[in-house]
Design an enzyme around this catalytic site. Structure first.
Site, PDB file in Angstrom:
ATOM      1  N   LYS A 275      18.790  35.519 -13.075  1.00  0.00           N
ATOM      2  CA  LYS A 275      18.162  36.462 -12.133  1.00  0.00           C
ATOM      3  C   LYS A 275      18.838  37.804 -12.406  1.00  0.00           C
ATOM      4  CE  LYS A 275      18.247  38.551  -8.655  1.00  0.00           C
ATOM      5  NZ  LYS A 275      18.163  40.050  -8.625  1.00  0.00           N
TER       6      LYS A 275
ATOM      7  N   GLU B 217      32.504  36.571 -10.264  1.00  0.00           N
ATOM      8  CA  GLU B 217      33.142  37.764 -10.856  1.00  0.00           C
ATOM      9  C   GLU B 217      32.774  38.923  -9.942  1.00  0.00           C
ATOM     10  OE1 GLU B 217      34.893  37.273 -13.599  1.00  0.00           O
ATOM     11  OE2 GLU B 217      34.170  35.223 -13.775  1.00  0.00           O
TER      12      GLU B 217
ATOM     13  N   CYS C 291      33.487  47.666 -12.435  1.00  0.00           N
ATOM     14  CA  CYS C 291      34.248  46.883 -11.458  1.00  0.00           C
ATOM     15  C   CYS C 291      35.752  47.019 -11.622  1.00  0.00           C
ATOM     16  CB  CYS C 291      33.859  45.419 -11.585  1.00  0.00           C
ATOM     17  SG  CYS C 291      33.929  44.837 -13.285  1.00  0.00           S
TER      18      CYS C 291
ATOM     19  N   GLU D  57      35.972  49.850  -2.482  1.00  0.00           N
ATOM     20  CA  GLU D  57      35.363  50.121  -3.787  1.00  0.00           C
ATOM     21  C   GLU D  57      34.272  51.178  -3.623  1.00  0.00           C
ATOM     22  OE1 GLU D  57      33.144  46.809  -5.501  1.00  0.00           O
ATOM     23  OE2 GLU D  57      33.846  47.367  -7.502  1.00  0.00           O
TER      24      GLU D  57
HETATM   25  P1  NAD Z   1      25.257  43.004  -5.585  1.00  0.00           P
HETATM   26  O1  NAD Z   1      26.201  41.957  -5.130  1.00  0.00           O
HETATM   27  O2  NAD Z   1      24.544  43.804  -4.575  1.00  0.00           O
HETATM   28  O3  NAD Z   1      24.123  42.382  -6.520  1.00  0.00           O
HETATM   29  C1  NAD Z   1      24.430  41.600  -7.650  1.00  0.00           C
HETATM   30  C2  NAD Z   1      23.279  40.658  -7.915  1.00  0.00           C
HETATM   31  O4  NAD Z   1      23.142  39.791  -6.784  1.00  0.00           O
HETATM   32  C3  NAD Z   1      21.921  41.337  -8.102  1.00  0.00           C
HETATM   33  O5  NAD Z   1      21.183  40.647  -9.080  1.00  0.00           O
HETATM   34  C4  NAD Z   1      21.269  41.157  -6.727  1.00  0.00           C
HETATM   35  O6  NAD Z   1      19.865  41.136  -6.791  1.00  0.00           O
HETATM   36  C5  NAD Z   1      21.799  39.802  -6.333  1.00  0.00           C
HETATM   37  N1  NAD Z   1      21.810  39.569  -4.879  1.00  0.00           N
HETATM   38  C6  NAD Z   1      21.883  40.485  -3.867  1.00  0.00           C
HETATM   39  N2  NAD Z   1      21.830  39.864  -2.667  1.00  0.00           N
HETATM   40  C7  NAD Z   1      21.726  38.540  -2.917  1.00  0.00           C
HETATM   41  C8  NAD Z   1      21.658  37.372  -2.096  1.00  0.00           C
HETATM   42  N3  NAD Z   1      21.647  37.457  -0.760  1.00  0.00           N
HETATM   43  N4  NAD Z   1      21.579  36.164  -2.694  1.00  0.00           N
HETATM   44  C9  NAD Z   1      21.589  36.059  -4.041  1.00  0.00           C
HETATM   45  N5  NAD Z   1      21.639  37.115  -4.877  1.00  0.00           N
HETATM   46  C10 NAD Z   1      21.721  38.344  -4.318  1.00  0.00           C
HETATM   47  O7  NAD Z   1      26.110  43.912  -6.594  1.00  0.00           O
HETATM   48  P2  NAD Z   1      25.644  45.216  -7.388  1.00  0.00           P
HETATM   49  O8  NAD Z   1      25.611  46.353  -6.423  1.00  0.00           O
HETATM   50  O9  NAD Z   1      24.446  44.895  -8.208  1.00  0.00           O
HETATM   51  O10 NAD Z   1      26.860  45.360  -8.426  1.00  0.00           O
HETATM   52  C11 NAD Z   1      28.018  46.023  -8.125  1.00  0.00           C
HETATM   53  C12 NAD Z   1      29.131  45.042  -7.785  1.00  0.00           C
HETATM   54  O11 NAD Z   1      29.344  44.134  -8.861  1.00  0.00           O
HETATM   55  C13 NAD Z   1      30.448  45.757  -7.592  1.00  0.00           C
HETATM   56  O12 NAD Z   1      31.146  45.205  -6.509  1.00  0.00           O
HETATM   57  C14 NAD Z   1      31.172  45.472  -8.905  1.00  0.00           C
HETATM   58  O13 NAD Z   1      32.565  45.605  -8.824  1.00  0.00           O
HETATM   59  C15 NAD Z   1      30.722  44.084  -9.206  1.00  0.00           C
HETATM   60  N6  NAD Z   1      30.899  43.738 -10.632  1.00  0.00           N
HETATM   61  C16 NAD Z   1      31.890  42.842 -10.989  1.00  0.00           C
HETATM   62  C17 NAD Z   1      32.103  42.523 -12.335  1.00  0.00           C
HETATM   63  C18 NAD Z   1      33.206  41.567 -12.775  1.00  0.00           C
HETATM   64  O14 NAD Z   1      33.201  41.131 -13.933  1.00  0.00           O
HETATM   65  N7  NAD Z   1      34.151  41.228 -11.915  1.00  0.00           N
HETATM   66  C19 NAD Z   1      31.275  43.101 -13.313  1.00  0.00           C
HETATM   67  C20 NAD Z   1      30.289  43.994 -12.915  1.00  0.00           C
HETATM   68  C21 NAD Z   1      30.102  44.299 -11.557  1.00  0.00           C
END
Ligand code: NAD
Length: 495
Positions: free
Chosen positions: A188, A263, A297, A397
């Protein structure tokens, strides 16, 4: 501005992008679509299918069937490796369209996608594929009275939920070990940036990956993402994104007893001692917080600087940050593009406003650039704040081109400042004294400590978070491959 590759033009000229399920391109069963905007102009460039639980059901069913019947899980490892190497070669051949799509979708400078993110996907695929060829799948167990061995077999259907900051790179980090181990996958991708995941499927089909082995369902997180995480038909889940959503995913997986890898976000720190080349470190860290417009991140957003070099360091960093060339991702002179969306821009600006209200000193005022060329796009200039470690901008963050500066006078104080965070993803220490560097690197609580560098990723070196930054094993290391194989012991009593 770069001319769009014909494959990109063809993709964007179709009315809406469809899911990839069981080797076929299919629209959302609801018929609904989601607009996709270019963050550099704010204009709609295409639409994607708005998947929901029904589409997720079809994708999981296709992946389950492919696991049992396509031969992917049982084929000789070498044969699977030939197909995955062919996919890696195709990615290299299609770097240009993939990089353009990523730049348009996320807003990042084309060069970053072209020379960084996209080649990284083929490198990851090759790394795990080669590891799979050289891994023993059966180990004899020497126990008297029994003939016994332990074998490693793929789990089945592995699900992946991906964020928007590095969409194609994270597809590569996620699915490569799972595929090389013989699993089938359902991805997804983020609703803001799904195009490269779909293009990846086109290449997988061309490479000869059997139908149903790789499936992509696009859509909103609360609909498609939640349906995937709570689906009883998946055998493993890997989620990359925010801690808030990570908790929801872990709850769903917990209910179904599905193993989960998270992650999550971070609040990385860099400790700068007074024996460093101040201007070189300021340039490197300014590069770290403007990379991908700070939407990284693990980036260093807390700069913990020895009091004796604070003024020189801040002067140097503000000078570098004020000169960053901001522009559209497809413009060759751009060093930093827009953030992903208006929602993200509001989040970044809102944090900086709150930080200032809580008493932070504004060392470099960012904000929205006022030139007409930026009209419509989601641009934001880099900011630098300084002050108390209790400030909201020092704790949470922000996820934009931003850093928070704090002084320290001795090593223990610096380590305490780093370890105040509830996150635990990545920190760095900058000093010419390598003994001190290694001591501090070990004392900082996080999955990753870097010395005289920040944002270091190497295939073969594990990358993972602890505390609020994640759990379940991480990515990029050899152990990640084994995360996608379950052990099974086979025993025969003798005599
Ligand atoms: P997010 O958590 O809003 O979304 C991530 C994914 O989850 C998207 O595909 C989104 O559609 C999906 N999602 C959202 N709500 C959901 C739910 N209720 N159920 C299932 N899936 C759902 O994060 P974002 O804003 O897309 O990304 C930024 C975040 O990701 C930051 O916190 C960043 O630090 C983190 N990040 C971590 C790493 C790592 O390797 N640790 C790498 C990249 C990004």
């Amino acid at each position: 501005m770069q001319t769009l590759h014909e494959a990109v033009q063809a993709m964007l000229s179709s009315e809406a992008q469809r899911h990839f399920i069981g080797g076929e391109w299919v629209g959302a069963q609801s018929g609904k679509t989601i607009p996709v905007n270019d963050p550099g102009s704010g204009k709609e460039i295409t639409r994607i299918a708005a998947g929901d639980a029904t589409d997720v059901d079809s994708a999981v069913a296709a992946a389950r069937t492919a696991f049992r019947k396509s031969g992917w899980a049982t084929m000789p490892v070498n044969d699977r490796a030939v197909i995955l190497h062919r996919l890696a070669d195709l990615i290299d051949k299609h770097v240009e369209p993939l990089a353009q799509l990523e730049s348009l979708d996320v807003g990042k400078p084309l060069a970053q996608a072209q020379f960084g993110d996209v080649p990284n996907v083929s490198q990851t695929l090759r790394y795990y594929t080669d590891l799979s060829v050289h891994t023993r799948r059966a180990e004899p167990i020497a126990v008297s009275g029994y003939e016994a061995r332990s074998i490693r077999v793929p789990y089945g259907v592995c699900a992946f939920i991906i964020p928007w900051n590095f969409p194609i790179l994270l597809v590569g980090w996620g699915v490569s070990p799972a595929l090389a181990a013989g699993n089938t996958v359902v991805i997804k991708p983020p609703e803001d940036a799904s195009l490269t995941a779909l293009y990846f499927c086109k290449l997988a089909k061309e490479a000869g990956v059997p139908d149903g082995v790789i499936n992509v369902v696009t859509g909103y997180g609360e609909e498609a993402g939640a349906a995937l995480a709570e689906h009883p038909g998946i055998n493993r889940m890997s989620f990359t994104g925010s801690p808030e959503v990570g908790r929801l995913i872990a709850e769903s997986c917990g209910r179904n007893l599905v193993p989960v890898k998270l992650e999550l976000g971070g609040k990385g720190a860099a400790i700068l001692f007074n024996d460093i080349d101040v201007s070189a470190a300021a340039t490197a860290l300014s590069g770290a917080i403007t990379l991908n417009s700070g939407q990284v991140c693990c980036t260093a957003t807390r700069w913990i600087v020895h009091e004796s070099i604070m003024d020189r360091f801040v002067d140097s960093a503000t000078s570098v940050l004020s000169q960053v060339a901001i522009g559209h991702g497809l413009d060759a002179s751009t060093q930093m593009g827009p953030v992903i969306s208006e929602k993200q821009r509001k989040r970044v600006l809102g944090y900086i406003e709150r930080g200032e209200q809580e008493g932070a000193n504004v060392l470099l005022r960012g904000g929205v650039p006022d030139s007409l060329e930026f009209d419509g796009g989601y641009y934001v200039r880099p900011s630098l704040l300084g002050g108390s470690p209790d400030n909201v901008c020092a704790r949470e963050e922000v996820f934009g081109p931003f850093a928070f500066v704090m002084p320290f006078s001795d090593e223990d104080e610096a380590i305490d400042l780093v370890n105040r965070s509830n996150y635990g993803l990545a920190n760095s220490v900058w000093t010419a004294d390598l003994e001190r560097a290694n001591r501090v690197a070990e004392a900082m609580v996080a999955g990753n400590s870097w010395i005289n560098a920040h944002n270091v990723f190497v295939h073969g070196i594990p990358y993972a978070g602890c505390n609020l930054s994640g759990m379940g094993g991480g990515v990029l290391g050899p152990d990640t491959f084994f995360d996608y194989l379950r052990p099974q012991s086979i025993v025969r009593p003798l005599g």
